[in-house]
Design a protein around this motif. Structure first.
Motif, mmCIF file in Angstrom:
data_model
loop_
_atom_site.group_PDB
_atom_site.id
_atom_site.type_symbol
_atom_site.label_atom_id
_atom_site.label_comp_id
_atom_site.label_asym_id
_atom_site.label_seq_id
_atom_site.Cartn_x
_atom_site.Cartn_y
_atom_site.Cartn_z
ATOM 1 N N ASP A 91 1.856 13.067 -0.172
ATOM 2 C CA ASP A 91 3.122 12.518 -0.410
ATOM 3 C C ASP A 91 3.526 11.592 0.848
ATOM 4 N N ILE A 92 4.583 10.853 0.502
ATOM 5 C CA ILE A 92 4.968 9.705 1.235
ATOM 6 C C ILE A 92 5.331 10.483 2.837
ATOM 7 N N ARG A 105 7.443 3.442 4.393
ATOM 8 C CA ARG A 105 8.130 2.857 3.919
ATOM 9 C C ARG A 105 7.392 2.024 2.662
ATOM 10 N N ALA A 106 6.325 1.302 3.415
ATOM 11 C CA ALA A 106 5.610 0.298 2.437
ATOM 12 C C ALA A 106 5.064 1.055 1.169
ATOM 13 N N LEU A 107 4.443 2.057 1.474
ATOM 14 C CA LEU A 107 3.694 2.874 0.260
ATOM 15 C C LEU A 107 4.876 3.702 -0.539
ATOM 16 N N GLY A 108 5.862 4.091 0.256
ATOM 17 C CA GLY A 108 7.164 4.589 -0.423
ATOM 18 C C GLY A 108 7.624 3.837 -1.562
ATOM 19 N N ALA A 153 14.136 16.056 -2.854
ATOM 20 C CA ALA A 153 14.580 15.199 -1.948
ATOM 21 C C ALA A 153 14.019 13.876 -1.484
ATOM 22 N N LEU A 154 12.704 14.160 -1.040
ATOM 23 C CA LEU A 154 11.952 12.768 -0.661
ATOM 24 C C LEU A 154 11.847 11.660 -2.071
ATOM 25 N N TRP A 155 11.455 12.233 -3.025
ATOM 26 C CA TRP A 155 11.300 10.995 -4.111
ATOM 27 C C TRP A 155 12.735 10.483 -4.448
ATOM 28 N N LEU A 354 -11.221 12.024 2.662
ATOM 29 C CA LEU A 354 -10.565 13.018 3.666
ATOM 30 C C LEU A 354 -9.361 13.336 3.583
ATOM 31 N N ASN A 355 -8.468 12.146 3.925
ATOM 32 C CA ASN A 355 -7.121 12.160 4.028
ATOM 33 C C ASN A 355 -6.335 12.244 2.579
ATOM 34 N N ARG A 356 -7.088 12.024 1.457
ATOM 35 C CA ARG A 356 -6.630 12.159 0.318
ATOM 36 C C ARG A 356 -5.562 10.781 -0.283
ATOM 37 N N LEU A 357 -5.963 9.833 0.591
ATOM 38 C CA LEU A 357 -5.166 8.629 0.114
ATOM 39 C C LEU A 357 -6.241 7.478 -0.237
ATOM 40 N N PRO A 358 -5.811 6.663 -1.107
ATOM 41 C CA PRO A 358 -6.771 5.653 -1.515
ATOM 42 C C PRO A 358 -7.270 4.672 -0.532
ATOM 43 N N GLN A 359 -8.749 4.265 -0.820
ATOM 44 C CA GLN A 359 -9.069 3.261 -0.061
ATOM 45 C C GLN A 359 -9.051 1.988 -0.710
#
Ligand SMILES: Cc1cc2nc3c(=O)[nH]c(=O)nc-3n(C[C@H](O)[C@H](O)[C@H](O)COP(=O)(O)OP(=O)(O)OC[C@H]3O[C@@H](n4cnc5c(N)ncnc54)[C@H](O)[C@@H]3O)c2cc1C
Length: 436
Positions: A91-92, A105-108, A153-155, A354-359
């Motif tokens: 998550d963000i 901020r950019a990905l959020g 709260a985050l979203w 590994l970091n579970r974020l897209p490549q």
């Protein structure tokens, strides 16, 4: 029922024997590539990443050719849980804390865009894919419920005002199970028939002049300007290429496989339950995923079957008896289904990082890729397609926000990444079981 073997490159393969394949909209069998052709952009893979990229590019007037090894939607896109889950597998706040505020901020700012793209596609092209609103995250213990409060709260901070937290027994308004301590509903999420979404987008692409070849596995790619993309019987010369094979790519570009790992997850689908029983399980038809590390995910189909998925196997070989693995999970959530028959069982592969974020990235300035959504890709693949079309037509800041994320190889390399990841998962699963 047995799992389809995905260990070899797909070739002359039909869709997995899923409920989706059994209920797919009519679609033409497209020919294999058997000539030498050229285009502006060649897309390798007709899953959501490839189709979304191709459609965005065709809408901008580029000549696009898609090469698919098997059938449109053959991979994860045509056999997933169908859940429209906003944001990313990490998550963000994790992105903010690991990679800085600007990246966060950019990905959020893009975390809810993939969802909007899907809905625009469905509306613009009249795609029939059983779209329903609403998905929820179910907490199995108080620690997970606390995390859901934080998540809400985050979203909200990033502009999602469609969230509703139900604590204590109030969640039984949405889920007829005793397993949970509360749920967070995202009314802007939802679920759909993913294979029909893929087929609809392929037809939309063709209506915009794009061309799709099926049964056309790419065997080699020669870098240059243009890039030469070869199948067994044909060649595409393209100014630019999009690699969108994700967990099914199998060796065409080893550099894309080093920092990721194919994983399997399995789904069963019951016989039709009838309206009354279906409404007792999920009164408002929400899609559900729990908050465990190895999560369960489920929803109703349009004909009131329960489609229930779960489990992860590291590496691309799934279990031989899928029902034996998934049915106990379903009965733990809904013991009232003990006499219900399972009609379909299938396996599919997604790509874990590994970091579970897209490549995202580009090789040699003209071969673009997006992959490794780590289990949550229905929305992000659609975003990826838009960002790839942007970067190819002059806007690079949003693509680069993803491409700048650092990615590391799995510990142990190709030999040990599977057992080491299984060990890590075992640790997190034990923590979930103990609620710590
Ligand atoms: C069982 C399962 C359940 C899931 N549930 C959900 C969910 O509910 N919600 C969610 O957000 N995400 C879910 N996911 C993840 C999501 O489905 C994926 O992240 C997403 O579909 C990936 O799309 P893709 O287009 O990148 O890859 P894929 O859909 O896998 O498509 C890749 C395509 O490339 C083709 N290909 C590969 N190599 C070649 C080649 N050499 N030449 C030509 N073509 C090639 C393949 O045949 C395939 O069609 C699930 C995944 C699985 C497996």
């Amino acid at each position: 029922m047995s799992a389809p073997s995905d260990a070899k490159p797909p070739s002359q393969l039909e869709h997995a024997a899923s409920w989706y394949a059994a209920s797919a909209n009519a679609a033409p069998a497209r020919p294999a590539l058997s000539a030498d052709v050229s285009c502006d952009v060649c897309v390798v893979g007709a899953g959501f990443t490839g189709l979304s990229s191709a459609l965005h590019l065709a809408e901008k007037g580029l000549k696009v050719i898609v090469l698919e090894a098997a059938r449109v939607g053959y991979g994860a896109s045509g056999r997933n849980g169908g859940q429209i889950v906003n944001s990313y597998s990490r998550d963000i706040d994790v992105i903010e804390s690991k990679y800085g505020q600007a990246t966060g901020r950019a990905l959020g700012d893009m975390a809810f865009e993939g969802n909007r793209i899907i809905r625009e596609r469905i509306a613009t092209y009249g795609i029939q894919c059983d779209l329903r609103d609403g998905n929820l995250f179910a907490a199995c213990n108080t620690k997970q419920l606390q995390a859901l409060r934080h998540h809400q709260a985050l979203w909200q901070r990033y502009g999602n005002d469609s969230l509703e937290l139900l604590e204590g027994d109030a969640y039984q308004r949405e889920v007829g199970s005793n397993r949970y301590t509360g749920v967070l509903i995202d009314h802007s999420g939802g679920h759909l028939h993913p294979l029909n979404l893929a087929l609809g987008q392929a037809a939309a692409l063709e209506s915009r002049g794009g061309v799709v070849y099926e049964q056309s596995p790419v065997v080699t790619l020669e870098h240059g300007a243009p890039v030469t993309v070869k199948t067994a019987e044909g060649t595409v010369r393209a100014d630019r290429v999009v690699m969108a094979g994700n967990a099914y790519l199998h060796g065409v570009m080893p550099e894309l496989e080093r920092k990721s790992m194919p994983c399997g997850t399995q789904i069963i689908t019951t016989e039709p339950l009838g309206e009354a029983l279906a409404r007792r399980l999920l009164p408002n038809g929400m899609a559900v995923e729990d908050c465990n590390y190895l999560l369960d995910y489920y929803r109703l189909t349009r004909d009131n079957r329960l489609l229930y998925g779960g489990g992860v196997n590291y590496g691309s070989e799934g279990p031989a008896d899928i029902e034996a693995v998934i049915r106990p999970k379903m009965l733990k959530t809904f013991p009232q289904l003990k006499d219900v028959k399972v009609d379909y069982a299938w396996s599919g592969n997604f790509l874990m990082t590994l970091n579970r974020l897209p490549q995202f990235g580009v090789i040699n300035d003209n071969v673009y890729y997006a992959q490794g959504y780590s289990g949550h890709g229905v929305t992000c693949t659609h975003l990826a397609g838009r960002l790839i079309s942007e970067v190819m037509t002059g806007r690079d800041d949003r693509f680069d926000a993803f491409a700048g994320l650092p990615h590391q190889p799995f510990p142990g390399g190709r030999m040990l990444r599977v057992p080491l990841s299984a060990l890590g998962a075992w640790y997190y699963e034990a923590r979930d079981r103990l609620g710590i």
